[in-house]
Design a protein around this motif. Structure first.
Motif, PDB file in Angstrom:
ATOM      1  N   THR A  52     -26.421  -9.164  53.596  1.00  0.00           N
ATOM      2  CA  THR A  52     -27.196  -9.552  52.004  1.00  0.00           C
ATOM      3  C   THR A  52     -27.305  -7.831  51.721  1.00  0.00           C
ATOM      4  OG1 THR A  52     -29.442  -9.293  53.269  1.00  0.00           O
ATOM      5  CG2 THR A  52     -28.636 -11.229  52.819  1.00  0.00           C
TER       6      THR A  52
ATOM      7  N   CYS B  40     -30.808 -25.679  43.122  1.00  0.00           N
ATOM      8  CA  CYS B  40     -32.018 -24.335  43.279  1.00  0.00           C
ATOM      9  C   CYS B  40     -32.552 -24.554  41.778  1.00  0.00           C
ATOM     10  CB  CYS B  40     -31.334 -23.208  43.750  1.00  0.00           C
ATOM     11  SG  CYS B  40     -30.321 -22.346  42.744  1.00  0.00           S
TER      12      CYS B  40
ATOM     13  N   GLN C 219     -29.646 -14.036  44.492  1.00  0.00           N
ATOM     14  CA  GLN C 219     -30.808 -14.857  44.928  1.00  0.00           C
ATOM     15  C   GLN C 219     -32.140 -14.474  44.172  1.00  0.00           C
ATOM     16  OE1 GLN C 219     -30.815 -17.125  47.200  1.00  0.00           O
ATOM     17  NE2 GLN C 219     -28.466 -16.932  47.419  1.00  0.00           N
ATOM     18  N   ARG C 220     -32.200 -13.260  43.841  1.00  0.00           N
ATOM     19  CA  ARG C 220     -33.569 -12.757  42.941  1.00  0.00           C
ATOM     20  C   ARG C 220     -33.312 -11.749  42.024  1.00  0.00           C
ATOM     21  NH1 ARG C 220     -36.208 -12.361  46.952  1.00  0.00           N
ATOM     22  NH2 ARG C 220     -36.151  -9.962  47.281  1.00  0.00           N
TER      23      ARG C 220
ATOM     24  N   GLN D  24     -29.963 -15.873  37.863  1.00  0.00           N
ATOM     25  CA  GLN D  24     -30.058 -16.433  39.369  1.00  0.00           C
ATOM     26  C   GLN D  24     -29.286 -17.497  39.743  1.00  0.00           C
ATOM     27  OE1 GLN D  24     -34.123 -17.687  39.938  1.00  0.00           O
ATOM     28  NE2 GLN D  24     -33.887 -18.314  42.163  1.00  0.00           N
TER      29      GLN D  24
END
Length: 300
Positions: free
Chosen positions: A253, A132, A296-297, A269
């Protein structure tokens, strides 16, 4: 009106391109065929396969040449587009990712014939290499999605989080939990489409089916097309296994706001973190919300 004559010097080209024609950034080929007298209907096509490919910087050995490593291609595209100055490119992260792809046997053999946004291209292809985009201190790069051991392969041992969040770090009332529905986690079959590339002919499209043992015997099926770049069944099966496991094991999540402490410089990240929060279940006992999460962020 004033006219001025400009002399044009034609380039010196060889009579047959396949002999001594050499031009920067261009491959020249000579092709000859004998057509019978009176034959005026030529319908055959001529195809050329450039085995060497494009010349890029090879991150693992530091040389320039042909490469089937996705990290090499991604770095070349980032550099060529000119969108990011050298100071904002995380070359070390790209190198680590290139070693991961090499150790896992993930290769990229593709033809890019249509223009596309670089970030769109990266976000659609990178997960199919189990990597990623990373952004550390403003520097852009690539990193593996899964934890990696010293041999640059997926670490199958116990996961060690890089940081543990507790009540001391998280602001009150900022915690949000969104559960994954059971419909999204139900067993299914991943159909990974890949390309068996022959030495002297067009590739053959193959499909590898991956499912958990004794589940989804009759589907449902979900197709993921890797045939644009994947020429190895090993690559296709491992990506399919990750897609299957991600859907089965991700239960929810989480989102929260944390106080600016050591986590600001430690967590990036893609890292694995632990969230351990005490919750009062009754007057006599306390239980804990204790899970591992992949970041993820991060917004600051």
């Amino acid at each position: 009106l004033e006219f001025r004559r400009v002399l044009f010097r034609s380039p010196e080209a060889s009579y047959y391109c396949g002999t001594v024609g050499a031009y920067p950034g261009m491959t020249t080929v000579s092709y000859q065929v004998t057509i019978p007298d009176g034959f005026d209907n030529w319908k055959k096509q001529v195809h050329f396969f450039l085995r060497g490919g494009m010349q890029v910087t090879r991150l693992i050995d530091g040389t320039t040449g042909a490469s089937d490593n996705f990290a090499d291609l991604a770095l070349w595209m980032m550099t060529t587009t000119g969108r990011y100055p050298a100071a904002l490119i995380d070359t070390a992260a790209f190198t680590d990712t290139a070693q991961f792809l090499e150790a896992m046997g993930f290769t990229c053999n593709c033809w890019i014939t249509e223009s596309s946004n670089y970030l769109d291209y990266l976000s659609s292809w990178a997960p199919l290499f189990l990597v990623c985009e990373s952004n550390v201190a403003g520097k852009r790069g690539l990193r593996p999605i899964l934890p990696v051991n010293s041999s640059h392969q997926v670490d199958t041992g116990v996961v060690t989080p890089v940081f543990t969040f507790s009540e001391d770090h998280i602001f009150a009332d900022s915690l949000e939990i969104q559960s994954t529905s059971l419909a999204e986690r139900r067993p299914f079959v991943v159909q990974a489409i890949w390309r068996q590339q022959l030495e002297d002919d067009f590739g053959i499209i193959r499909t590898a089916e991956v499912r958990f043992i004794d589940t989804a015997a009759g589907g449902p099926y979900e197709s993921h097309d890797l045939s644009k770049f994947c020429t190895s069944e090993n690559h296709a099966v491992k990506v399919a296994a990750y897609i299957l496991a991600r859907r089965a094991y991700v239960t929810h999540t989480i989102r929260f706001t944390a106080r600016p402490q050591a986590n600001n410089t430690v967590v990036t990240q893609g890292d694995i973190v632990r969230v351990r929060l005490a919750r009062q279940t009754n007057a006599a006992g306390v239980s804990y919300h204790d899970y591992l999460y992949q970041v993820q962020r991060i917004s600051k």
